[in-house]
Design a protein around this motif. Structure first.
Motif, PDB file in Angstrom:
ATOM      1  N   PRO A 127       6.614  -0.225   1.260  1.00  0.00           N
ATOM      2  CA  PRO A 127       6.457  -0.530   2.285  1.00  0.00           C
ATOM      3  C   PRO A 127       5.316  -0.530   2.227  1.00  0.00           C
ATOM      4  O   PRO A 127       4.023  -1.647   3.678  1.00  0.00           O
ATOM      5  CB  PRO A 127       7.148   0.429   2.906  1.00  0.00           C
ATOM      6  N   THR A 128       4.122   0.104   1.737  1.00  0.00           N
ATOM      7  CA  THR A 128       2.969   0.961   1.424  1.00  0.00           C
ATOM      8  C   THR A 128       2.217  -0.501   1.046  1.00  0.00           C
ATOM      9  O   THR A 128       0.715  -1.022   0.522  1.00  0.00           O
ATOM     10  CB  THR A 128       2.173   1.586   1.332  1.00  0.00           C
ATOM     11  N   PHE A 166      -4.422  10.865 -10.390  1.00  0.00           N
ATOM     12  CA  PHE A 166      -2.586  10.901  -9.747  1.00  0.00           C
ATOM     13  C   PHE A 166      -2.215   9.755  -9.941  1.00  0.00           C
ATOM     14  O   PHE A 166      -0.790   9.336  -9.708  1.00  0.00           O
ATOM     15  CB  PHE A 166      -2.583  11.885  -8.418  1.00  0.00           C
ATOM     16  N   PRO A 167      -3.023   8.242  -9.421  1.00  0.00           N
ATOM     17  CA  PRO A 167      -2.427   7.115  -9.993  1.00  0.00           C
ATOM     18  C   PRO A 167      -1.415   7.342 -10.778  1.00  0.00           C
ATOM     19  O   PRO A 167       0.248   6.498 -10.672  1.00  0.00           O
ATOM     20  CB  PRO A 167      -3.239   6.262  -9.437  1.00  0.00           C
ATOM     21  N   GLU A 168      -1.931   7.836 -12.320  1.00  0.00           N
ATOM     22  CA  GLU A 168      -1.376   7.539 -13.153  1.00  0.00           C
ATOM     23  C   GLU A 168       0.196   9.214 -13.817  1.00  0.00           C
ATOM     24  O   GLU A 168       0.799   8.442 -13.711  1.00  0.00           O
ATOM     25  CB  GLU A 168      -1.888   7.603 -15.209  1.00  0.00           C
ATOM     26  N   PHE A 169      -0.428   9.659 -12.478  1.00  0.00           N
ATOM     27  CA  PHE A 169       0.784  11.064 -12.961  1.00  0.00           C
ATOM     28  C   PHE A 169       2.336  10.738 -12.088  1.00  0.00           C
ATOM     29  O   PHE A 169       3.047  11.035 -12.252  1.00  0.00           O
ATOM     30  CB  PHE A 169       0.556  12.482 -11.928  1.00  0.00           C
ATOM     31  N   SER A 170       1.661   9.926 -10.540  1.00  0.00           N
ATOM     32  CA  SER A 170       2.692   9.601  -9.980  1.00  0.00           C
ATOM     33  C   SER A 170       3.359   7.892 -10.679  1.00  0.00           C
ATOM     34  O   SER A 170       4.795   7.717  -9.766  1.00  0.00           O
ATOM     35  CB  SER A 170       2.378   9.033  -8.693  1.00  0.00           C
ATOM     36  N   LEU A 171       3.059   7.163 -11.979  1.00  0.00           N
ATOM     37  CA  LEU A 171       3.366   6.417 -12.761  1.00  0.00           C
ATOM     38  C   LEU A 171       3.392   4.936 -11.798  1.00  0.00           C
ATOM     39  O   LEU A 171       3.564   4.284 -12.225  1.00  0.00           O
ATOM     40  CB  LEU A 171       4.822   6.828 -12.672  1.00  0.00           C
ATOM     41  N   TYR A 172       2.432   4.923 -10.845  1.00  0.00           N
ATOM     42  CA  TYR A 172       1.809   4.216 -10.009  1.00  0.00           C
ATOM     43  C   TYR A 172       1.312   2.637 -10.547  1.00  0.00           C
ATOM     44  O   TYR A 172       1.445   1.503 -10.734  1.00  0.00           O
ATOM     45  CB  TYR A 172       1.200   4.033  -8.509  1.00  0.00           C
ATOM     46  N   THR A 173       0.562   3.352 -11.700  1.00  0.00           N
ATOM     47  CA  THR A 173      -0.695   2.556 -12.190  1.00  0.00           C
ATOM     48  C   THR A 173       0.054   1.977 -13.486  1.00  0.00           C
ATOM     49  O   THR A 173      -0.288   0.736 -13.676  1.00  0.00           O
ATOM     50  CB  THR A 173      -1.424   3.702 -13.178  1.00  0.00           C
ATOM     51  N   PHE A 174       1.942   2.442 -14.216  1.00  0.00           N
ATOM     52  CA  PHE A 174       2.237   1.593 -15.276  1.00  0.00           C
ATOM     53  C   PHE A 174       4.067   0.727 -14.377  1.00  0.00           C
ATOM     54  O   PHE A 174       4.257   0.020 -14.760  1.00  0.00           O
ATOM     55  CB  PHE A 174       3.039   2.225 -15.788  1.00  0.00           C
ATOM     56  N   TYR A 215      -0.758   7.376   0.182  1.00  0.00           N
ATOM     57  CA  TYR A 215       0.334   8.492  -0.652  1.00  0.00           C
ATOM     58  C   TYR A 215      -0.073   9.387  -1.414  1.00  0.00           C
ATOM     59  O   TYR A 215      -0.030   9.913  -1.469  1.00  0.00           O
ATOM     60  CB  TYR A 215       1.418   8.447  -0.332  1.00  0.00           C
ATOM     61  N   VAL A 216       0.555   8.439  -2.416  1.00  0.00           N
ATOM     62  CA  VAL A 216      -0.501   9.513  -4.062  1.00  0.00           C
ATOM     63  C   VAL A 216      -1.966   9.147  -3.879  1.00  0.00           C
ATOM     64  O   VAL A 216      -2.335  10.951  -4.108  1.00  0.00           O
ATOM     65  CB  VAL A 216      -0.136   7.726  -4.857  1.00  0.00           C
ATOM     66  N   GLU A 217      -2.374   8.909  -3.344  1.00  0.00           N
ATOM     67  CA  GLU A 217      -4.285   9.418  -2.978  1.00  0.00           C
ATOM     68  C   GLU A 217      -4.290  10.753  -1.528  1.00  0.00           C
ATOM     69  O   GLU A 217      -4.864  11.689  -2.137  1.00  0.00           O
ATOM     70  CB  GLU A 217      -4.976   8.077  -2.556  1.00  0.00           C
ATOM     71  N   LEU A 218      -3.273  10.413  -0.748  1.00  0.00           N
ATOM     72  CA  LEU A 218      -3.184  11.336  -0.113  1.00  0.00           C
ATOM     73  C   LEU A 218      -3.025  12.194  -0.419  1.00  0.00           C
ATOM     74  O   LEU A 218      -3.475  13.856   0.095  1.00  0.00           O
ATOM     75  CB  LEU A 218      -2.109  10.952   1.204  1.00  0.00           C
ATOM     76  N   ILE A 219      -1.808  12.922  -1.308  1.00  0.00           N
ATOM     77  CA  ILE A 219      -1.379  14.092  -2.296  1.00  0.00           C
ATOM     78  C   ILE A 219      -2.202  14.178  -2.994  1.00  0.00           C
ATOM     79  O   ILE A 219      -2.317  15.644  -2.856  1.00  0.00           O
ATOM     80  CB  ILE A 219       0.351  13.810  -2.675  1.00  0.00           C
ATOM     81  N   ALA A 220      -3.103  13.982  -3.406  1.00  0.00           N
ATOM     82  CA  ALA A 220      -3.723  13.947  -4.669  1.00  0.00           C
ATOM     83  C   ALA A 220      -5.480  14.652  -3.557  1.00  0.00           C
ATOM     84  O   ALA A 220      -5.628  15.868  -3.854  1.00  0.00           O
ATOM     85  CB  ALA A 220      -4.863  13.379  -5.250  1.00  0.00           C
ATOM     86  N   VAL A 221      -5.538  14.128  -2.386  1.00  0.00           N
ATOM     87  CA  VAL A 221      -6.798  15.022  -1.529  1.00  0.00           C
ATOM     88  C   VAL A 221      -5.584  16.636  -1.225  1.00  0.00           C
ATOM     89  O   VAL A 221      -6.696  16.943  -0.896  1.00  0.00           O
ATOM     90  CB  VAL A 221      -7.358  14.217  -0.284  1.00  0.00           C
ATOM     91  N   ALA A 222      -4.280  16.598  -1.096  1.00  0.00           N
ATOM     92  CA  ALA A 222      -4.104  18.116   0.053  1.00  0.00           C
ATOM     93  C   ALA A 222      -4.086  18.843  -1.519  1.00  0.00           C
ATOM     94  O   ALA A 222      -4.814  20.201  -1.791  1.00  0.00           O
ATOM     95  CB  ALA A 222      -2.851  17.209   0.013  1.00  0.00           C
ATOM     96  N   VAL A 223      -3.610  18.245  -2.415  1.00  0.00           N
ATOM     97  CA  VAL A 223      -3.834  19.278  -4.040  1.00  0.00           C
ATOM     98  C   VAL A 223      -5.064  19.195  -4.042  1.00  0.00           C
ATOM     99  O   VAL A 223      -5.451  20.929  -4.217  1.00  0.00           O
ATOM    100  CB  VAL A 223      -3.763  18.149  -5.120  1.00  0.00           C
TER     101      VAL A 223
END
Length: 405
Positions: free
Chosen positions: A49-50, A31-39, A359-367
């Protein structure tokens, strides 16, 4: 993931539960790649903020998650192959032919996934390497383990050749990536935000087409063929010995693997996280060696610890909860990509490239929590997951009833 469709009247909950746990890890890793955070560059992530907690989460990822759960999936794949061969002998059909048929279908599923959903697909690689697995089926247990160890160590030697001899095996796929990026208008500036800023599915397809070659580059640079085949062979050995069928009998071995794995793998994972977060200060070869000594021992420790807990607590509901998504691992793996597109891409809710890692990882846990819920509901009424059902029918060339009634 192929274990979901083996013709068998008996399922081993521990295998399904391990597969479900692996799905959770894969979701957290992808999910960090899906969210594009990795890039995103540090100039972007550093002002989020985080930012502070994201650094901690990133260290946690490298220590606990990175590489560990594709290792688990790969081991399960090898175990599944051993089960196919065993069932073929019992049912008087050619397990190797069935396995090749399954790998062919898996390859096309992976190709579809890579181009139409997410370029970070792993199924194509699994299917490709799976074609070589039957070549090892008659090898002795000792030689099988030797081959597995050698394959897991080859990447260190390959990275040494890249670092000290200047080897470059990625030139063809890099050229292909540049070509398709040029055709689509993708460059270094808009690459991290392309999938968020576009609102056209056709643009997603253009990105995935170029991204498929980036994925091939990652496979080559990561020496994934050697690593995955080595893990497949390790899983084949585990399946041959029937360890998953007699956990109590192999309890002493599981304890040794767990203790050694944590003793070696955890401190090396701390070193691996430091190396990854600081641009490999010990060089490519040093980083590769650290990866090998961290990821695989710690992964084996995870598996052994879960199995030891299962021996005394196999009636606990948690195993059944994880087993349901594990039974339809192919479906859930593909669905994670669908969720990722809907949540983060411009054709969906557009949360990509601006959501902090925590938040990305929390979303992954929720999914994954949602997948646990719908998987358990699905199996109240059905015998197979939807994609597993289709895969089974294509493999055996006959109709299977989906519903329980």
């Amino acid at each position: 993931m192929e274990q979901n469709t083996i013709v068998s009247r008996q399922r081993y909950v521990i295998l399904d539960a391990l597969r479900g746990i692996a799905l959770l890890g894969i979701c957290l890793a992808n999910f960090p790649e899906f969210s594009l955070y990795t890039f995103l560059g540090s100039e972007v992530t550093g002002v989020m903020p985080t930012a502070g907690i994201d650094t901690v989460v990133k260290y946690f990822q490298y220590i606990v998650i990175d590489g560990k759960f594709y290792t688990l999936f790969s081991l399960l794949f090898g175990i599944g192959f051993s089960i196919i061969l065993s069932k073929g002998e019992q049912a008087d059909y050619n397990g190797v032919v069935v396995f090749y048929r399954r790998m062919t279908i898996l390859f096309f599923i992976g190709w579809f996934h890579m181009l139409f959903l997410w370029a970070g697909d792993i199924l194509v690689l699994y299917a490709f390497i799976g074609f070589f697995l039957p070549l090892f089926r008659k090898m002795s247990d000792k030689r099988l383990l030797i081959c597995a160890c050698v394959l897991l160590l080859i990447p260190v030697a390959m990275d040494a050749c890249v670092e000290f001899l200047g080897w470059d095996l990625t030139a063809p796929v890099v050229s292909a990536t540049n070509y398709f990026h040029g055709k689509a208008g993708i460059n270094e500036q808009n690459f991290p935000v392309w999938l968020v800023e576009t609102h056209s599915y056709m643009d997603v397809l253009k990105f995935n087409l170029a991204g498929s070659f980036i994925r091939m580059q990652e496979f080559i640079e990561g020496n994934r063929v050697f690593r995955v085949l080595g893990l497949f062979l390790t899983g084949l050995y585990i399946g041959r010995k029937g360890i998953y069928r007699d956990l109590e009998g192999y309890k002493p071995l599981l304890k040794r693997v767990m203790n050694t794995g944590f003793l070696v793998g955890f401190p090396m994972s701390l070193l691996y996280a430091w190396s990854a977060m600081n641009s490999h200060p010990l060089g490519l070869t040093g980083h590769s060696a650290i990866y090998t000594l961290s990821v695989f021992p710690l992964s084996f420790a995870y598996i052994s610890a879960i199995c030891l807990y299962y021996i005394k607590n196999q009636e606990k509901k948690v195993f059944r909860l994880f087993a349901a998504p594990g039974r339809m691992a192919l479906t859930n793996y593909l669905m994670q990509s669908v969720f990722g597109m809907i949540i983060f891409y411009g054709i969906g809710f557009q949360l990509g490239a601006r959501t902090g890692l925590v938040y990305v990882e929390l979303i992954a846990v929720a999914v994954f929590a949602l997948q646990i819920i719908y998987s358990n509901l699905w199996f109240r009424y059905n015998r197979f997951g939807p994609f597993e059902w289709g895969w089974r029918m294509l493999t055996y060339g006959k109709w299977f009833k989906l519903t329980k009634n």
